[in-house]
Design a protein around this motif. Structure first.
Motif, mmCIF file in Angstrom:
data_model
loop_
_atom_site.group_PDB
_atom_site.id
_atom_site.type_symbol
_atom_site.label_atom_id
_atom_site.label_comp_id
_atom_site.label_asym_id
_atom_site.label_seq_id
_atom_site.Cartn_x
_atom_site.Cartn_y
_atom_site.Cartn_z
ATOM 1 N N GLY A 53 0.810 -1.215 0.000
ATOM 2 C CA GLY A 53 0.000 0.000 0.000
ATOM 3 C C GLY A 53 0.842 1.264 0.000
ATOM 4 N N GLU A 54 1.927 1.281 0.794
ATOM 5 C CA GLU A 54 2.797 2.459 0.820
ATOM 6 C C GLU A 54 3.493 2.675 -0.518
ATOM 7 N N HIS A 55 3.987 1.615 -1.121
ATOM 8 C CA HIS A 55 4.689 1.748 -2.402
ATOM 9 C C HIS A 55 3.755 2.252 -3.493
ATOM 10 N N LEU A 56 2.582 1.628 -3.614
ATOM 11 C CA LEU A 56 1.655 2.070 -4.662
ATOM 12 C C LEU A 56 1.073 3.443 -4.354
ATOM 13 N N GLY A 57 0.907 3.778 -3.062
ATOM 14 C CA GLY A 57 0.437 5.118 -2.711
ATOM 15 C C GLY A 57 1.422 6.194 -3.113
ATOM 16 N N HIS A 58 2.718 5.903 -2.971
ATOM 17 C CA HIS A 58 3.735 6.859 -3.417
ATOM 18 C C HIS A 58 3.668 7.062 -4.932
ATOM 19 N N LEU A 59 3.499 5.968 -5.662
ATOM 20 C CA LEU A 59 3.379 6.087 -7.125
ATOM 21 C C LEU A 59 2.116 6.849 -7.517
ATOM 22 N N ALA A 60 1.009 6.634 -6.785
ATOM 23 C CA ALA A 60 -0.227 7.352 -7.093
ATOM 24 C C ALA A 60 -0.083 8.848 -6.839
ATOM 25 N N SER A 61 0.650 9.237 -5.799
ATOM 26 C CA SER A 61 0.869 10.666 -5.528
ATOM 27 C C SER A 61 1.681 11.318 -6.635
ATOM 28 N N LEU A 62 2.723 10.631 -7.098
ATOM 29 C CA LEU A 62 3.527 11.184 -8.198
ATOM 30 C C LEU A 62 2.707 11.291 -9.478
ATOM 31 N N ASP A 63 1.881 10.288 -9.746
ATOM 32 C CA ASP A 63 1.075 10.328 -10.962
ATOM 33 C C ASP A 63 0.040 11.444 -10.904
ATOM 34 N N LEU A 64 -0.564 11.668 -9.734
ATOM 35 C CA LEU A 64 -1.531 12.764 -9.607
ATOM 36 C C LEU A 64 -0.850 14.114 -9.800
ATOM 37 N N LYS A 65 0.363 14.253 -9.309
ATOM 38 C CA LYS A 65 1.110 15.494 -9.517
ATOM 39 C C LYS A 65 1.368 15.737 -11.001
ATOM 40 N N ASN A 66 1.752 14.673 -11.723
ATOM 41 C CA ASN A 66 2.003 14.831 -13.157
ATOM 42 C C ASN A 66 0.716 15.123 -13.927
ATOM 43 N N ARG A 67 -0.390 14.489 -13.506
ATOM 44 C CA ARG A 67 -1.656 14.752 -14.193
ATOM 45 C C ARG A 67 -2.117 16.186 -13.980
ATOM 46 N N CYS A 68 -1.958 16.713 -12.783
ATOM 47 C CA CYS A 68 -2.328 18.110 -12.532
ATOM 48 C C CYS A 68 -1.431 19.067 -13.310
ATOM 49 N N ALA A 69 -0.167 18.686 -13.506
ATOM 50 C CA ALA A 69 0.730 19.548 -14.283
ATOM 51 C C ALA A 69 0.329 19.584 -15.750
ATOM 52 N N ASP A 70 -0.219 18.477 -16.279
ATOM 53 C CA ASP A 70 -0.667 18.466 -17.678
ATOM 54 C C ASP A 70 -1.864 19.380 -17.894
ATOM 55 N N GLY A 71 -2.754 19.448 -16.926
ATOM 56 C CA GLY A 71 -3.917 20.327 -17.041
ATOM 57 C C GLY A 71 -4.782 19.979 -18.234
ATOM 58 N N PRO A 72 -5.280 20.994 -18.945
ATOM 59 C CA PRO A 72 -6.143 20.725 -20.112
ATOM 60 C C PRO A 72 -5.390 20.176 -21.319
ATOM 61 N N ASP A 73 -4.047 20.147 -21.261
ATOM 62 C CA ASP A 73 -3.260 19.624 -22.386
ATOM 63 C C ASP A 73 -3.134 18.104 -22.352
ATOM 64 N N HIS A 74 -3.855 17.464 -21.465
ATOM 65 C CA HIS A 74 -3.775 16.016 -21.353
ATOM 66 C C HIS A 74 -4.359 15.347 -22.585
ATOM 67 N N ASN A 75 -3.708 14.273 -23.042
ATOM 68 C CA ASN A 75 -4.196 13.494 -24.175
ATOM 69 C C ASN A 75 -3.759 12.040 -23.990
ATOM 70 N N GLY A 177 -6.861 25.262 -16.178
ATOM 71 C CA GLY A 177 -6.840 23.836 -15.874
ATOM 72 C C GLY A 177 -6.206 23.500 -14.546
ATOM 73 N N VAL A 178 -6.132 24.459 -13.627
ATOM 74 C CA VAL A 178 -5.517 24.234 -12.314
ATOM 75 C C VAL A 178 -6.582 23.736 -11.354
ATOM 76 N N VAL A 179 -6.299 22.646 -10.638
ATOM 77 C CA VAL A 179 -7.194 22.109 -9.619
ATOM 78 C C VAL A 179 -6.416 21.942 -8.322
ATOM 79 N N HIS A 180 -7.136 21.980 -7.211
ATOM 80 C CA HIS A 180 -6.543 21.777 -5.892
ATOM 81 C C HIS A 180 -7.094 20.471 -5.332
ATOM 82 N N VAL A 181 -6.254 19.472 -5.278
ATOM 83 C CA VAL A 181 -6.674 18.149 -4.834
ATOM 84 C C VAL A 181 -5.618 17.610 -3.875
ATOM 85 N N VAL A 182 -6.080 16.899 -2.845
ATOM 86 C CA VAL A 182 -5.192 16.359 -1.816
ATOM 87 C C VAL A 182 -5.462 14.868 -1.696
ATOM 88 N N ARG A 183 -4.465 14.065 -1.867
ATOM 89 C CA ARG A 183 -4.610 12.627 -1.633
ATOM 90 C C ARG A 183 -4.632 12.396 -0.125
#
Length: 556
Positions: A53-75, A177-183
């Motif tokens: 759970g800790e390992h996958l939770g760390h990966l999920a936090s990094l992925d959410l950070k990258n997704r928020c950085a993409d914003g509306p340019d996500h494809n 495309g900026v959102v405020h989300v907290v895991r």
């Protein structure tokens, strides 16, 4: 405008009512989720689940950070790149579950952002309206008036500037495309600064924070063994997990899998779940740890095919149960297909104080009682208001009426919709949603007093249930006026036999016989042949408030 006697002003036109939407049959549930307790876990099992759970939770936090950085340019290309980057530290299936969860969380944040903008816009409009009114101006039922004092007007003007600034910032963030989300949840994050009020220590808060940020969920796959290759549950309840690549040495079974010592046996919908996994149909699993109880739970979920709802005429064929939703109970009344109340009103109480689990259990218990009673009544549908208080909770609209705002906020509209639709489908009942406009007011006006007797007590909520049921059945809420007694009328039949359903004015009060005769003569243009009697003339003069000696009438 018309000026009446005494200087009263009367409008020549009735107040325009808002358009009432047509009732419709609500869609059925689109998915199923069941849960069971994981008992008898060993210390090694707890350690493995925590590490994964800790390992996958760390990966999920990094992925959410990258997704928020993409914003509306996500494809699709950026999605594939993120998934490929996670695959090296986990597996392709774990990476797919993590990225899908990230997309769902980002989309939820966008919807919440839009709801926040709409709430700010409603507050700004209300403040601008009230600030434009003179101080002390009284309001109406449709629009509030001005503020009570200059001090309150000044403070509200300051608040208007604050809301306008927040609105500008929120609009700019949405365009960018900026959102405020907290895991882990923003509420739990803010609790860190109020540990005394939450009655938590720093260590207890840290444990909850880390637990909420763990990730141990896997999406189902159709055609794979038992519907899931990552978290697999056999028909006899054995649970096995495919650890990520860096934790592959934790495996204790064949093919790099780790088998838990605990077994599950889903008592609710267990047969349906077993049919799915034996047919190798997709089932998603999630392992969750409850810090307060110190237990782990396994949740199984799957989607259901979209079932076409029954026609509205079919739902109305056997009558309806109208339900009025309140802060502490459901007020229900059974109606036959013609819209006539049957029997006595029913109430199903619930208590919305305490924890979220307690409130949810209270709602489920009240809904269960309602559904069982509806089945005993023999109806096929339940009529309920399509309530939505999103724009009704702001203090700008209701001002100092804090208790009223709290009362509205306590009505569980969102959870009630989801619970009622899913539970009613299991009982073979349909849900007919109606427009909530004027149901309480018209129900109280037309149904409360006529149904009240020394053996039956009617409340405003019971009458509202009748109004909701009649609207769901397609009937008007207003009752037909009963004919006058025989010695005051011309022995005509009941009001329902007086006019066709499409006749204008059929719901109006029936005028006396003499007035109808006068109206008929006016329309035909005929003249009165018999002189007015002296007694009628004197009575008319007395009722008008004036007196004048009249000469005897020559009736010869």
């Amino acid at each position: 405008m018309l000026i009446t006697k005494g200087g009263a002003v009367q409008r020549d036109q009735k107040r325009q009512l808002r358009v009432i939407a047509d009732p419709f049959v609500a869609l059925g549930p689109s998915g199923v989720a069941i849960r069971d307790f994981l008992g008898h876990l060993t210390d090694v099992d707890e350690k493995v689940l925590r590490l994964v759970g800790e390992h996958l939770g760390h990966l999920a936090s990094l992925d959410l950070k990258n997704r928020c950085a993409d914003g509306p340019d996500h494809n699709s290309d950026t999605w594939a790149a993120r998934k490929q980057g996670l695959t090296a530290d986990s597996s392709s299936r774990w990476a797919g579950s993590v990225t899908k969860s990230t997309h769902d969380q980002w989309a939820l944040s966008r919807r919440c952002q839009l709801a926040h903008i709409q709430s700010l816009e409603a507050g700004v409009r209300m403040l601008m309206h009230r600030l434009s009114q003179p101080i002390g101006e009284k309001g109406t039922k449709r629009a509030p008036g001005g503020y009570r004092s200059k001090s309150e007007w000044f403070n509200k003007s300051r608040r208007l500037a604050t809301l306008e600034h927040r609105l500008d910032v929120a609009r700019a963030e949405r365009e960018a495309g900026v959102v405020h989300v907290v895991r882990g949840g923003r509420r739990l994050l803010n609790t860190r600064h109020n540990l005394e009020a939450a009655q938590l220590t720093a260590e207890q808060w840290r444990q909850r924070w880390e637990t909420e940020r763990w990730f141990l969920a896997a999406d189902g796959e159709s055609g794979k063994r038992f519907g899931n290759e990552t978290i697999r549950v056999t028909p006899d309840g054995e649970i096995s997990i495919k650890p990520p690549a860096p934790l592959a040495d934790l495996a204790n079974a064949k093919h790099g899998r780790y088998v838990l010592a605990s077994k599950v046996a889903f008592r609710h919908r267990g047969a349906e779940w077993r049919d799915r996994i034996e047919g190798n149909r997709a089932v998603a699993y999630r392992i969750h740890y409850d810090v307060e109880r110190g237990r782990r739970y396994l949740t199984a979920s799957w989607t259901k095919p979209v079932i076409k709802t029954i026609p509205l005429e079919t739902a109305r064929a056997e009558g309806m149960v109208g339900v009025d939703t309140n802060t502490d109970h459901f007020a229900a009344y059974q109606l036959d297909p013609h819209g006539n109340p049957v029997g006595d009103p029913k109430r199903f109480f619930y208590d919305l104080t305490g924890t979220a689990d307690h409130r949810d259990a209270q709602i489920r218990h009240a809904i269960s009682q309602l559904l069982h009673w509806a089945n005993r009544c023999g109806v096929k549908a339940i009529g309920i208001e399509n309530l939505d208080f999103t724009a009704e909770k702001t203090r700008e609209k209701h001002g100092r009426r804090k208790r009223f705002r709290q009362l509205i906020s306590r009505i569980p509209t969102g959870k009630l919709k989801a619970r009622l639709v899913s539970m009613a489908a299991e009982h073979g009942l349909s849900i007919v949603a109606v427009d909530p406009a004027y149901t309480s007011m018209w129900g109280d006006q037309h149904w409360r007093e006529p149904l009240t007797s020394n053996k039956r007590k009617m409340s405003r909520h019971d009458a509202a249930g009748i109004a909701i049921g009649r609207r769901a059945l397609g009937h008007p809420i207003r009752r037909r006026t009963a004919p006058p007694p025989q010695h005051q009328s011309d022995a005509a039949g009941h009001r329902t036999a007086q006019a066709a359903p499409d006749a204008p004015g059929r719901e109006g009060t029936r005028p006396p016989v003499t007035e109808r005769a006068h109206d008929a003569r006016r329309r035909t243009g005929t003249q009165r042949t018999r002189a007015t009697s002296a007694s009628n003339t004197v009575r008319d003069a007395c009722s008008s408030g004036s007196w004048q000696q009249m000469s005897l009438l020559d009736t010869v």
